[in-house]
Design an enzyme around this catalytic site. Structure first.
Site, PDB file in Angstrom:
ATOM      1  N   TYR A   1      97.753   1.234  -8.302  1.00 36.37           N
ATOM      2  CA  TYR A   1      97.011   2.520  -9.055  1.00 36.37           C
ATOM      3  C   TYR A   1      96.267   3.222  -8.138  1.00 36.37           C
ATOM      4  O   TYR A   1      96.060   4.382  -8.507  1.00 36.37           O
ATOM      5  CB  TYR A   1      95.795   1.776 -10.082  1.00 36.37           C
TER       6      TYR A   1
ATOM      7  N   LYS B   1     103.856 -11.802  -7.825  1.00 38.83           N
ATOM      8  CA  LYS B   1     105.334 -11.786  -7.680  1.00 38.83           C
ATOM      9  C   LYS B   1     105.766 -11.703  -6.171  1.00 38.83           C
ATOM     10  O   LYS B   1     106.538 -11.029  -5.855  1.00 38.83           O
ATOM     11  CB  LYS B   1     105.730 -10.297  -8.335  1.00 38.83           C
TER      12      LYS B   1
ATOM     13  N   ASP C   1     106.091 -12.660 -14.473  1.00 43.05           N
ATOM     14  CA  ASP C   1     106.998 -12.799 -15.411  1.00 43.05           C
ATOM     15  C   ASP C   1     106.992 -13.972 -16.143  1.00 43.05           C
ATOM     16  O   ASP C   1     106.946 -14.168 -17.525  1.00 43.05           O
ATOM     17  CB  ASP C   1     108.503 -12.526 -15.150  1.00 43.05           C
TER      18      ASP C   1
ATOM     19  N   ASP D   1      96.174  -5.821 -15.927  1.00 41.91           N
ATOM     20  CA  ASP D   1      96.303  -4.857 -16.614  1.00 41.91           C
ATOM     21  C   ASP D   1      97.058  -5.098 -17.947  1.00 41.91           C
ATOM     22  O   ASP D   1      96.547  -5.133 -19.309  1.00 41.91           O
ATOM     23  CB  ASP D   1      96.665  -3.256 -16.219  1.00 41.91           C
TER      24      ASP D   1
ATOM     25  N   ASP E   1      95.700  -7.426 -21.777  1.00 38.63           N
ATOM     26  CA  ASP E   1      95.877  -6.908 -23.181  1.00 38.63           C
ATOM     27  C   ASP E   1      96.790  -8.104 -23.890  1.00 38.63           C
ATOM     28  O   ASP E   1      96.404  -8.031 -25.260  1.00 38.63           O
ATOM     29  CB  ASP E   1      96.542  -5.820 -22.937  1.00 38.63           C
TER      30      ASP E   1
END
Ligand code: NAD
Length: 350
Positions: A135, A185, A217, A241, A245
């Site tokens: 980001y 990852k 994943d 992020d 959620d």
């Protein structure tokens, strides 16, 4: 102890009033000072984060935040929009660690989209790094390349950034189930390989906390398959992020979930994860429990009042056990109450 109270917009003032009532009832040595933020800040001082509000937040030991956002201000230039206040506060206060608990009270398990037995009693904490990663990594942009446009971003983490977020996770795990799962990852990304190495080295300093690693994943899958296997999950900004959620939706009730954003000294900003809910603002029906539970988190994490925090959490559990429900979590047979009545019930159960 000084607390900055920033109610914000929409349902913000209604839900904040309930949290303030709960804090007053505890009769702790706290001073509460209120200031406008978001659309309310724009109306008061032409800025979503007025200088006086920011000064109050800086001086305070902790900030309790309602919610910001109002369709009336959606047409303003970006810098004046209510949501800029959150970004401004995060930056000014150096809030780098986002703590998002996802807890399912047994009484509310039916609200989840998953089967009750998969989520009943769920109690996990997602620790997300907030100030680094793809980001904010440079370079980023859209450029002309081989006759067409190409977008690019840079995933980047410094060792020191990984270390400090890992410490937040290990310290939090010590107060809970003593297990941390670090999510990355590392099979594909160099940044993730460094992440894994640094988290492992930090983990060696916490022999009482069990550390495991999981690819993002797989974690996304495990969160819906068997979420109760987790205690604390620590991860970077991008993965966090998305996963936070996903985890919040396991509970099925946005009006129940608190969150915290902490700086290096443990000072924090505490807020419900939901927004300002303009569709129900001013009607006295919003669920105040996420904000009340945010106040409990604030007492536990920033103000060293673990006992008071537990008292609030226990009072919320009792109110739910007694069958009181705001409209968002209401099911047949339960007693539907408004914002004010829910707040009063928590106070009565303290
Ligand atoms: P929202 O979270 O405000 O509302 C989503 C849905 O959930 C709505 O139907 C709302 O009525 C309901 N809801 C939310 N909180 C509730 C509560 N406590 N009790 C009962 N029902 C509740 O999200 P949105 O509608 O996408 O956004 C509305 C505004 O809030 C926008 O301006 C957005 O930018 C802003 N927002 C602010 C924050 C924040 O302040 N941290 C976070 C998210 C969105």
């Amino acid at each position: 102890m000084r607390i900055a109270i920033l109610p914000g917009d929409g349902i913000g003032p209604e839900i904040m009033a309930q949290a303030v009532k709960v804090l007053r009832r505890l009769a702790l040595p706290v001073e509460m000072h209120e200031a406008p933020v978001g659309g309310a800040g724009y109306v008061a001082a032409g800025d979503p984060l007025p200088a006086k509000t920011l000064a109050l937040a800086r001086e305070a030991d902790a900030v309790l935040f309602g919610a910001v956002g109002d369709p009336r201000y959606d047409k303003l230039e970006r810098a004046k929009r209510p949501e800029q206040a959150i970004l401004g506060l995060r930056k000014a206060l150096g809030l780098f660690a986002n703590l998002r608990p996802a807890r399912v009270h047994p009484e509310l398990a039916a609200a989840s989209a998953l089967k009750s037995e998969v989520v009943a009693g769920l109690d996990i904490l997602i620790v997300r790094e907030l100030t680094g990663d793809i980001y904010f990594g440079e370079p980023k942009g859209i450029r002309q390349s081989a006759g067409e446009r190409e977008g690019y971003d840079t995933m980047r983490y410094r060792e020191s950034e990984i270390k400090r977020i890992a410490r937040v996770a290990f310290d939090a795990a010590r107060k809970r189930g003593k297990r941390v799962c670090s999510v990355d990852k590392a099979n594909v990304l160099e940044t993730s390989q460094l992440w894994r190495d640094v988290v492992s080295a930090e983990g060696a300093k916490y022999p009482d906390v069990e550390l495991t690693h999981m690819y993002v994943d797989n974690c996304a899958m495990q969160l819906v398959r068997n979420p109760k296997q987790f205690d604390v999950i620590v991860t970077g900004n991008l993965f966090g992020d998305i996963l936070s959620d996903e985890a919040s939706m396991l509970t099925g009730s946005i009006g129940m979930l608190p969150s915290a954003a902490l700086d290096e000294a443990g000072k924090g900003l505490y807020e419900p994860i939901h927004g300002s809910a303009p569709d129900i603002a001013g009607r006295g029906v919003a669920n105040p429990l996420a904000t009340i539970l945010s106040a409990a988190m604030m007492l536990g994490y920033s103000l060293n009042q673990a006992q008071a925090a537990s008292r609030i959490e226990a009072a919320v559990s009792r109110v739910l056990r007694d069958g009181l429900r705001t409209a968002d979590i209401h099911t047949a047979g339960a007693r539907k109450v408004g914002t004010e009545e829910m707040g009063d019930a928590v106070v009565a159960n303290l």
